[in-house]
Design a protein around this motif. Sequence first.
Motif, mmCIF file in Angstrom:
data_model
loop_
_atom_site.group_PDB
_atom_site.id
_atom_site.type_symbol
_atom_site.label_atom_id
_atom_site.label_comp_id
_atom_site.label_asym_id
_atom_site.label_seq_id
_atom_site.Cartn_x
_atom_site.Cartn_y
_atom_site.Cartn_z
ATOM 1 N N MET A 1 3.504 10.818 -6.511
ATOM 2 C CA MET A 1 4.382 10.889 -7.625
ATOM 3 C C MET A 1 3.655 11.611 -8.677
ATOM 4 S SD MET A 1 7.085 7.627 -7.442
ATOM 5 C CE MET A 1 7.782 8.075 -9.127
ATOM 6 N N GLY A 2 2.357 11.093 -8.680
ATOM 7 C CA GLY A 2 1.471 11.510 -9.834
ATOM 8 C C GLY A 2 1.008 12.984 -9.770
ATOM 9 N N TRP A 3 0.920 13.418 -8.494
ATOM 10 C CA TRP A 3 0.439 14.595 -8.043
ATOM 11 C C TRP A 3 1.556 15.671 -8.088
ATOM 12 C CZ3 TRP A 3 -4.176 16.123 -8.830
ATOM 13 C CH2 TRP A 3 -5.270 15.243 -8.433
ATOM 14 N N ILE A 4 2.568 15.016 -7.794
ATOM 15 C CA ILE A 4 3.840 16.012 -7.916
ATOM 16 C C ILE A 4 4.101 16.228 -9.449
ATOM 17 C CG2 ILE A 4 6.242 15.930 -7.868
ATOM 18 C CD1 ILE A 4 6.214 14.140 -5.344
ATOM 19 N N ILE B 1 0.831 -1.234 0.002
ATOM 20 C CA ILE B 1 -0.109 0.159 -0.129
ATOM 21 C C ILE B 1 0.961 1.154 -0.004
ATOM 22 C CG2 ILE B 1 -1.635 1.216 1.455
ATOM 23 C CD1 ILE B 1 -2.955 -1.028 -0.093
ATOM 24 N N ASP B 2 1.968 1.113 0.747
ATOM 25 C CA ASP B 2 2.843 2.635 0.635
ATOM 26 C C ASP B 2 3.473 2.915 -0.598
ATOM 27 O OD1 ASP B 2 4.502 0.224 1.045
ATOM 28 O OD2 ASP B 2 6.019 1.521 2.350
ATOM 29 N N ASN B 3 3.707 1.734 -1.457
ATOM 30 C CA ASN B 3 4.022 2.129 -2.787
ATOM 31 C C ASN B 3 2.976 2.572 -3.670
ATOM 32 O OD1 ASN B 3 6.826 1.535 -2.512
ATOM 33 N ND2 ASN B 3 6.699 -0.503 -3.309
ATOM 34 N N ALA B 4 1.717 2.021 -3.448
ATOM 35 C CA ALA B 4 0.569 2.670 -4.130
ATOM 36 C C ALA B 4 0.642 4.120 -3.653
ATOM 37 C CB ALA B 4 -0.604 2.000 -3.769
ATOM 38 N N ASP B 5 0.697 4.348 -2.468
ATOM 39 C CA ASP B 5 0.729 5.902 -1.865
ATOM 40 C C ASP B 5 1.675 6.858 -2.722
ATOM 41 O OD1 ASP B 5 -1.435 5.078 -0.439
ATOM 42 O OD2 ASP B 5 -0.455 5.083 1.253
ATOM 43 N N ARG B 6 3.052 6.220 -2.760
ATOM 44 C CA ARG B 6 4.060 6.839 -3.396
ATOM 45 C C ARG B 6 3.952 7.307 -4.829
ATOM 46 N NH1 ARG B 6 7.395 2.661 -0.302
ATOM 47 N NH2 ARG B 6 8.444 3.658 1.377
ATOM 48 N N THR C 1 2.325 11.088 -16.346
ATOM 49 C CA THR C 1 1.450 11.520 -14.926
ATOM 50 C C THR C 1 0.334 10.284 -15.071
ATOM 51 O OG1 THR C 1 2.015 13.689 -15.312
ATOM 52 C CG2 THR C 1 0.009 13.263 -13.846
ATOM 53 N N LEU C 2 -0.367 10.025 -16.068
ATOM 54 C CA LEU C 2 -1.477 9.153 -16.304
ATOM 55 C C LEU C 2 -0.896 7.471 -15.832
ATOM 56 C CD1 LEU C 2 -3.075 10.228 -19.536
ATOM 57 C CD2 LEU C 2 -4.029 10.540 -17.401
ATOM 58 N N ILE C 3 0.270 7.176 -16.535
ATOM 59 C CA ILE C 3 0.883 5.994 -16.074
ATOM 60 C C ILE C 3 1.017 5.899 -14.591
ATOM 61 C CG2 ILE C 3 2.846 4.778 -16.212
ATOM 62 C CD1 ILE C 3 3.296 5.537 -19.305
#
Length: 178
Positions: free
Chosen positions: A108-111, A99-104, A154-156
């Motif tokens: 990263m997408g929002w960044i 889950i923490d990688n999904a959060d990362r 970003t989409l990826i």
Amino acid sequence: MTTRQSDPLLAAAKVLTVLLQFLIIFAMVAIGIGIGVLVSVGKARVFAEMAKAGAPDAAFPLLIVSFVLIMVMLGMANRFFKELTGIVNSVGEGDPFRIDNADRLTRMGWISVGIHGLALLLVGLASWFAVYLEKAGHHADLGFDVEITGVLLTLILFILARVFRRGAEMREELEGTV
């Protein structure tokens, strides 16, 4: 379950992410020093050049804002690579579907969204400055361009975040049934 410690791809990724973070911090410090020099000893010269080009008084503060935007974008890029380092480390530990990688990946997408948004703002400021640079006799090809690859990245990232989150959920469900 761990992967081989001598995985050259993971080693290269770790070295590259640390190197990029170092270079980004170096660039941020250099730009910060440049802003300090510009505001203190370079202000008169810049004002004279801007007056010669017919730029309004707001041009100098906007120039400073432009450099600050670049520093913010670099700070965001540094955070992006810190998140990537966390993912690379989890792969090295043999447990990437967490889950923490999904959060990362989501961060990263929002960044990436933030960097692209600030880049558009910076392109607008650069275009505004280009008119006055040309009037002052300076070459104004600033070379900014919006590429589709950044949007695709970003989409990826957001899609991968969902994949990782679902993979982690499925593993938890599987462990709960055993």
